[in-house]
Design an enzyme around this catalytic site. Sequence first.
Site, PDB file in Angstrom:
ATOM      1  N   PRO A 191       0.831  -1.206   0.000  1.00 39.74           N
ATOM      2  CA  PRO A 191       0.000   0.000   0.000  1.00 39.74           C
ATOM      3  C   PRO A 191       0.865   1.255   0.000  1.00 39.74           C
ATOM      4  O   PRO A 191       1.835   1.352   0.760  1.00 39.74           O
ATOM      5  CB  PRO A 191      -0.795  -0.129   1.302  1.00 39.74           C
ATOM      6  N   GLU A 192       0.523   2.201  -0.867  1.00 40.90           N
ATOM      7  CA  GLU A 192       1.247   3.464  -0.939  1.00 40.90           C
ATOM      8  C   GLU A 192       0.410   4.551  -0.275  1.00 40.90           C
ATOM      9  O   GLU A 192      -0.632   4.267   0.323  1.00 40.90           O
ATOM     10  CB  GLU A 192       1.568   3.788  -2.400  1.00 40.90           C
TER      11      GLU A 192
END
Length: 275
Positions: free
Chosen positions: A2-3
């Site tokens: 996840p960014e």
Amino acid sequence: MPELPEVETVRRTLENLVLEKTIRKVEVSWPKMIKKPDDSSAFRVQLGGQTIHGIGRRGKFLTFQLDDYVLVSHLRMEGKYQMAEEDPPDKHTHVRFYFEDGTELRYKDVRKFGTMHLFNKGEEERELPLVQLGPEPYEDPAFTGTYLQRICKKTSRDIKTVLLDQRAVAGLGNIYVDEALFHAGIRPDAKAASLSKNRIYRLRTCVTDTIERAVARGGSSVRSYVNGNGDMGYFQLELYVYGRNKEVCHICGTPIEKCITAGRGTHYCPQCQRR
């Protein structure tokens, strides 16, 4: 992994689910996940009786603001928070937060790469992992064209490596770096120091715009990412290059190519992103 947009979406979801809830007890079934304190039993004891007053984010890290502590959580590759739905929990549930109102928040992680650090309030920004983070391209006035130009001019690295470096820009990962570079018309393997001021300033704008659009769409569900409600993001429907190897460019019709840059699979359009 996840960014920034995905972690921001998780943060917003958790605010609606656990804000002002008081922790009754915590169970940890994978102690290696707890990095501070060293003893996971101390982690459990310290969290007992603490109320969650806010949930923040720094780069790709979530920060739970408690009475006396700040819990810093990194989701790594596949970590996710969800309110309890099934009992008993599945085998990928490694931390369970029981609240006084009878509800329960669970941290699940198939690969067990996620980490949790518990700091006394005020110490979290002075120690690892947060102390090393650079400014981020979302609602952070420090991320300016001038800042990015200064970072680029003092390195021999290619521009993708610079943008992936969390010490330079916090929160970016493979997806959004590829997308921002496409919109800026810059090859991922271009030397950062070779870029003109105008191109760097345009890149800064493209990075910020890409992140803002991704946040608005709830992030990108390109692997296993879902938010705290179990909902997918939808920005993957708007990707121009990432994950589109050999598909035609939406702008010029040239097939998207894939290479390895900064040790990562990298997607770009050879026509729109000329050397």
